[in-house]
Design an enzyme around this catalytic site. Structure first.
Site, PDB file in Angstrom:
ATOM      1  N   SER A  53      65.329 -15.084  14.541  1.00  0.00           N
ATOM      2  CA  SER A  53      65.191 -14.658  15.867  1.00  0.00           C
ATOM      3  C   SER A  53      66.531 -13.905  15.800  1.00  0.00           C
ATOM      4  O   SER A  53      67.730 -14.291  15.700  1.00  0.00           O
ATOM      5  CB  SER A  53      65.435 -15.731  16.946  1.00  0.00           C
ATOM      6  OG  SER A  53      65.137 -14.907  18.286  1.00  0.00           O
ATOM      7  N   GLU A  54      66.375 -12.239  16.244  1.00  0.00           N
ATOM      8  CA  GLU A  54      67.661 -11.470  16.319  1.00  0.00           C
ATOM      9  C   GLU A  54      68.767 -11.763  16.865  1.00  0.00           C
ATOM     10  O   GLU A  54      69.926 -11.283  16.964  1.00  0.00           O
ATOM     11  CB  GLU A  54      67.252 -10.069  16.312  1.00  0.00           C
ATOM     12  CG  GLU A  54      66.464  -9.776  17.725  1.00  0.00           C
ATOM     13  CD  GLU A  54      64.893  -9.590  17.660  1.00  0.00           C
ATOM     14  OE1 GLU A  54      64.215 -10.438  16.961  1.00  0.00           O
ATOM     15  OE2 GLU A  54      64.381  -8.896  18.425  1.00  0.00           O
TER      16      GLU A  54
END
Lengths: 220, 224, 220, 224
Positions: free
Chosen positions: D45-46
């Site tokens: 997840s960025e």
């Protein structure tokens, strides 16, 4: 599970002419088991990216003495006078970078940045052949990123996925080299079960690591 | 107390409480032993340590804990470890307050040569350029002259320049110079040193500070 | 010892026209006590660097609604439609960057890098007005570093020197903003004695941090 | 099973053991529920997580643990947290194997518009460009047509382009397309879907794969 391999298997990924990053600040944090295994191969024409090139006849210095290094890219080869001698005889190509430029170029290579402007070295011999550019009245020089075919790094512990932590000042170049090569091989002191390393404390997430090798009592 | 220790002690006296300090190899390393007791400074080592402590006792060295000179060290409470890119980000980004460095030469604009001796078997730059470029303040500690008596504070550098940045303070066994945009200002003479001697042994032009002082030789205290 | 100050004292460092970085990904990891204190001042003409600009009327969104933000630099203002409305009315300047370019520009600002070449955004509207350059047959665009006068960040614990650790995904932009402003103020949940945080686990070494503020039960 | 879940399931079936996968908002988020049981993938997840786990049970959400859509998540064993610059270094540096993204449109070269609707109160790019630029493989999951029946697989993008990079796979409720240097190749029809319908609802030109298959409607297994 990340593949645990032997030092001998690990170095088969290094072919003639490969560009190889090797972690460590002098011997501290240097993957000596992997370097020893590399010495036992016949691989040559290597381009080595490493802060230092070992000491005379020791570690990477043995590779230099055997004339298997075509080029060294690093910041401080002073501790191995044979590097200077080979260089002056024209047997070894040398690219010297300020230590901060070296480490930043490796980080950039791993982070998909092509090049960056650093003020360090502007107006000095190091800037020869490099583009100079002024930002906010200050001189900067353009440094391109560094990447490698293989990185040999040293960590303290890995979990079975390949997450890594380091110890004290043996961290140095290892976490950034872990990001900047096609194949990343980590020599570790110890393997621990998944979940043993806290998500808050992992320094190198496992997505960077391809293979793990257990440290052996070494020669160098 | 040796001449080198005297220089180190004078350099230590110019540090301020809370300073983040990077010490080069040679005389600068000695500075750690003379930090005034009423201040707290934090030693940064470019191989990835903030909070370097004293040399470990005999037999207590940890092979994974060395300073930039590759000598064993310890760490103080509150220390931290980080990778090389982060460490030089600190230096280049201006987060180190003071670097204390040795030199081959300083020119009359306060610019330094300390990384390369052409033709010699010395092939390295290390962190020298980064520290000169990025530190908020740079203090040079050096013997006033080279072994054969040649001036080290020169008109024009004979060795390759390390950075176009002018240093802030030059501390030798004979004197202390400040540096401003126009060049060197002699601010202080070491105990027993006459202006004439400094003039003879300094090739670079320098101005005199109006209230030029002669440091007292009293031991155990800094001069500032 | 790092100076522990009140939220009210902290925001006196923010003057009219200042450029301020604010940590967080939405509300997660946002220093809400400091944002609340800033709301209670009359400071205006701010340039805010933050991934988001809060929600309508909430957090940084309240500053926007009061027209005290001159310019927003960030990556995703979609969650606050008032930002778009102000922008379209010409009341608010907006600089939109891909999230990776935003975070890299902040890191560069803190690390003394003037600018870097990123492939992200090349050939898109984001590249308008930016220098394009080809390295190894791939297009890159030049992005200059971002710095600020003040950074307001959120950490989990600080020791008395100002060393910081974060918690889970609340880490996000905080460690990089800690490096990139003249004055860095960290809002923390808890203060611990020096030595309590392991040297291996500290994420933000204390040399980056100027002031600490304890979190209060907030409004936003 | 809804149409969107069918798309997500087909996307999940194209993942490989060990893949590092980033899931966009919308249909891509649903992919997490259909990872084949015989493989292990790691969700990135960025906002700074590797190893995202399932949605927490009711009342168990941790406000400091969200995904890029700002929804509460958990983490798996072996997860790690990192800052935004490191996270996007992973993405831009090519360390994410697969990104699965929603789109507004795809053109006939397999290029995507998914970040900007001119004139609308949408002012954001987020990680969309980074993921398209940096991921080793990009899979688009989308309904075949927009709400009013307009084609989403078009000759020329009407919305601003997100990246010049061609995606690798386009999965809709009707069909699957691969992308090569020359454009789109229809490789697969969804259960019960005829080629005629795909032709009618696709504005972009596409070629047919020689062994074009119709996916079976059998539930609970992937198609690959």
């Amino acid at each position: 599970m990340k593949k645990l391999i032997t030092p001998q298997e690990a170095v088969t990924y290094i072919k003639d002419g490969c560009r190889v990053m090797v972690g460590g600040f002098g011997l501290v944090g240097c993957p000596l088991t992997l370097v020893d295994a590399l010495l036992d191969t016949a691989v040559k024409d290597l381009e080595i990216i490493s802060n230092n090139l070992g000491e005379p006849g020791k570690g990477l210095g043995a590779l230099v003495r055997q004339q298997r290094v075509r080029k060294g890219i690093g910041s401080y080869f002073t501790s191995n006078p044979e590097v200077a001698a080979s260089y002056h005889r024209g047997e070894l190509e040398v690219e010297l970078l300020p230590q901060g430029t070296l480490s930043e170029a490796i980080r950039a290579g791993g982070a998909g940045i092509a090049a960056f402007y650093t003020p360090v070295g502007a107006g000095t011999e190091i800037a020869a052949g490099k583009e100079e550019r002024v930002f906010s009245n200050q001189k900067f020089i353009l440094q391109e990123a560094l990447k490698a075919d293989v990185a040999l790094i040293k960590a303290c512990q890995a979990d079975e996925l390949g997450n890594l932590i380091y110890t004290k000042s043996a961290r140095n170049f290892n976490p950034i080299m872990a990001t900047a090569a096609k194949i990343v091989i980590a020599e570790i002191d110890e393997m621990v079960p998944i979940g043993e390393l806290s998500p808050e404390h992992i320094v190198t997430p496992h997505l960077f690591v391809d293979f793990l090798v257990l440290k052996e009592a070494g020669r160098t | 107390m040796s001449i080198k220790n005297d220089i180190a002690k004078r350099a230590a006296a110019s540090l301020k409480d809370g300073d983040i300090v990077n010490l080069g190899i040679g005389i600068p390393t000695l500075v750690a032993d003379y930090i005034p007791e009423n201040i707290m400074v934090f030693l940064h080592s470019e191989n990835g340590i903030l909070g370097v402590g004293p040399t470990p006792a005999e037999g207590m060295a940890d092979k994974n804990l060395v300073n930039a000179g590759k000598l064993p060290v310890t760490v103080e409470k509150g220390a931290s470890f980080f990778d090389s890119a982060s460490s030089f980000g600190m230096i280049r980004g201006g987060h180190v307050d003071v670097s204390i460095l040795g030199v081959l030469e300083v020119d009359e604009r306060g610019r330094v040569a300390n990384w390369s001796v052409p033709g010699k078997s010395v092939l390295g730059v290390g962190g020298a350029m980064d520290l000169l470029e990025g530190s908020k303040k740079v203090i040079v500690t050096t013997l006033h002259t080279a072994k054969k008596g040649d001036a080290k504070i020169v008109k024009t550098l004979h060795y390759p320049i390390t950075s176009e940045r002018q240093v802030d303070l030059i501390i030798t066994d004979l004197a202390v110079f400040e540096v401003d945009s126009e060049g060197l200002i002699l601010t202080e003479l070491s105990p027993g040193v006459k202006l004439k001697e400094v003039k003879e042994k300094t090739e670079a032009a320098f101005r005199l500070k109006e209230d030029l002082i002669t440091r007292e030789s009293k031991r155990g205290e800094g001069a500032e």
